[in-house]
Motif scaffolding. Sequence first.
Motif, short mmCIF file in Angstrom:
data_model
loop_
_atom_site.label_atom_id
_atom_site.label_comp_id
_atom_site.label_asym_id
_atom_site.label_seq_id
_atom_site.Cartn_x
_atom_site.Cartn_y
_atom_site.Cartn_z
N CYS A 148 0.67 -1.18 0.14
CA CYS A 148 -0.27 -0.28 0.04
C CYS A 148 1.01 1.41 0.18
O CYS A 148 1.34 1.87 0.89
N ARG A 149 1.24 2.09 -0.79
CA ARG A 149 1.88 2.88 -1.66
C ARG A 149 1.64 3.94 -0.51
O ARG A 149 2.49 5.46 -0.05
N SER A 150 0.37 4.18 -0.16
CA SER A 150 -0.17 5.15 0.59
C SER A 150 0.20 5.70 1.85
O SER A 150 -0.53 6.47 3.20
N GLN A 151 0.79 4.63 2.71
CA GLN A 151 1.18 4.07 4.25
C GLN A 151 2.85 3.99 4.32
O GLN A 151 3.87 4.45 3.53
N PRO A 152 3.20 4.68 5.27
CA PRO A 152 4.84 4.99 5.04
C PRO A 152 5.43 3.89 4.96
O PRO A 152 6.69 4.66 4.24
N PHE A 153 5.56 3.00 6.30
CA PHE A 153 7.30 1.98 5.98
C PHE A 153 6.29 0.65 6.46
O PHE A 153 5.74 0.38 7.12
N PHE A 154 6.91 -0.33 5.80
CA PHE A 154 6.74 -1.40 6.12
C PHE A 154 7.78 -2.25 6.63
O PHE A 154 8.02 -4.04 6.67
N PHE A 178 10.85 -3.56 0.74
CA PHE A 178 10.67 -2.36 0.10
C PHE A 178 11.51 -0.96 0.38
O PHE A 178 10.96 -0.63 0.05
N ILE A 179 12.33 -0.81 1.63
CA ILE A 179 13.38 0.18 0.77
C ILE A 179 14.11 0.31 -0.15
O ILE A 179 14.30 1.63 -1.16
N SER A 205 11.37 1.00 -2.50
CA SER A 205 10.48 1.77 -3.25
C SER A 205 10.76 2.90 -3.00
O SER A 205 9.72 3.65 -2.90
N THR A 206 11.74 3.05 -1.61
CA THR A 206 11.92 4.41 -0.98
C THR A 206 12.21 5.15 -1.58
O THR A 206 13.72 5.01 -2.80
N ALA A 207 12.68 6.97 -1.37
CA ALA A 207 13.66 7.76 -1.90
C ALA A 207 14.81 7.57 -1.41
O ALA A 207 15.90 8.21 -1.76
N MET A 208 15.18 6.36 -0.38
CA MET A 208 16.38 5.42 0.38
C MET A 208 17.19 4.61 -1.00
O MET A 208 17.29 3.92 0.15
N PRO A 209 17.11 3.62 -2.37
CA PRO A 209 17.13 2.75 -2.43
C PRO A 209 18.12 2.50 -2.33
O PRO A 209 18.65 1.20 -3.55
N ALA A 250 12.56 -4.14 -8.40
CA ALA A 250 11.58 -4.32 -9.74
C ALA A 250 10.26 -5.30 -8.74
O ALA A 250 8.73 -5.56 -9.66
N CYS A 251 10.90 -5.69 -7.92
CA CYS A 251 9.56 -6.76 -7.87
C CYS A 251 8.24 -6.58 -5.85
O CYS A 251 7.98 -6.95 -5.87
N THR A 252 8.81 -4.95 -6.51
CA THR A 252 7.97 -4.26 -5.27
C THR A 252 6.69 -3.13 -6.29
O THR A 252 7.40 -2.20 -7.26
#
Length: 445
Positions: A143-149, A155-156, A158-162, A171-173
């Motif tokens: 769920c991309r509108s939730q902040p952290f998993f 997961f990381i 998909s964030t601004a710190m990849p 690509a798997c997320t």
Amino acid sequence: MSRDFSASARAQARLHELVPGGAHTYARGSDQYPEHMAPVIVRGAGARVEDLDGNTFVEYGMGLRSVTLGHGYAPVVEAVRDAIGDGVSFTRPSVWELRAAERFLAQVPGADMVKFAKNGSDVTTAAVRLARAATGRPLVAICRSQPFFSTDDWFIGSTAMPGGVPAEHRACTVGFDYNDLDSLRTVLDAHPGQVACVILEAASSTAEPEPGFLAGLRRLADQDGFVLVFDEIICGMRWSRHGAQHVYGVRPDLSCWGKALGNGFPIAALAGRRELMERGGLRTDDSRVFLVSTTHGPETGGLAAYLAVDDEYERRDVVAEMTALGQRLAEAVRGEVAAVGLDDHVRVLGPPVSLLFATLDRDCRPSQAFRTLFLQELLRHGVLGQSFVISAAHTDADLDLTVEAVRRALPVYAQALERGGVEGLLEGRPVAPALREHAAPRRIS
């Protein structure tokens, strides 16, 4: 009101020399607080903390939402002390593992088996691995509108710190939107037979599920074959002792728990359906999954803390207490905001057990600069928190102090709105998003 933060500032500078980021969690970093006003905590009791300079604050957020009974809560501390006096870690399972597993599965009736660990990332990543093994599929839908998993690559990436996450892992997320079944259907249609699991918080501080959304996810999981995973790390023990799945009446295949399970002591849990969980055990004919295997996951202190916390939840309605306190705080703060005509600029959001505040500029846009100004003024008047997330330890006196701090902060906020900015009122730089690609250009010292 003037407060001295010089001892905390010296300690924070030393932390930056020794610890990357100066803290062990990005959300605790000094860049998340007004410059030169980032307290380094010495002790806490109930809902109050004291820093190195002797400043005391009413705290909100309470250990990143992990403390619901209060800092240093005696029954939990005593239970841990008694348990670890007989040993912490052994070469075989301890009786604490049996006690905790029986209690947890009674607490979460939709779960058949449980595995304990030490933090949320352990169990969310185990859930992802288990789902991939069970389905033979590679993709994870978050769920991309939730902040952290998780702190792990799935997961990381998909964030601004990849940084450090291979492109093929990123690509798997894939992402979908909360309360939008069509957005998930679009993902499933674009990747037919490829989504191993869908992971989300059933509810959050910013959104409750619309009628039919969670039930719709359950139907899609049954139709498509993906594993439905609820992240209960925040919701569990805060929305309900039995989790958000109980509140909304939808059973996930797997659920991940943490934070409030131990009132700040480290413990997390992965729970779910037997046919999935047993793939990580010894009673399976399928290829086994390396599920969760940690040295410190079953240490006696964390398990004893969980049992003592659950004793309190059985003895008293902790969630109801937090709800009542949160409702009172929200109503009082909104009243102060309305009294000075700032309803469009300072807002209290979310359910009573997990309140946030929004800080908007003159054009009613979210503003980090105005957020920092609000935090600065709250700190000056004895309130520490990036939110108004409450605990059952907050007292009427704590709430009264908080409302008074808000009352004193609002005139400064109004001045900034009149000027069109915080210049001359904010001492230092604005706070920045915790997860960002580049550090602030200003040197942290």
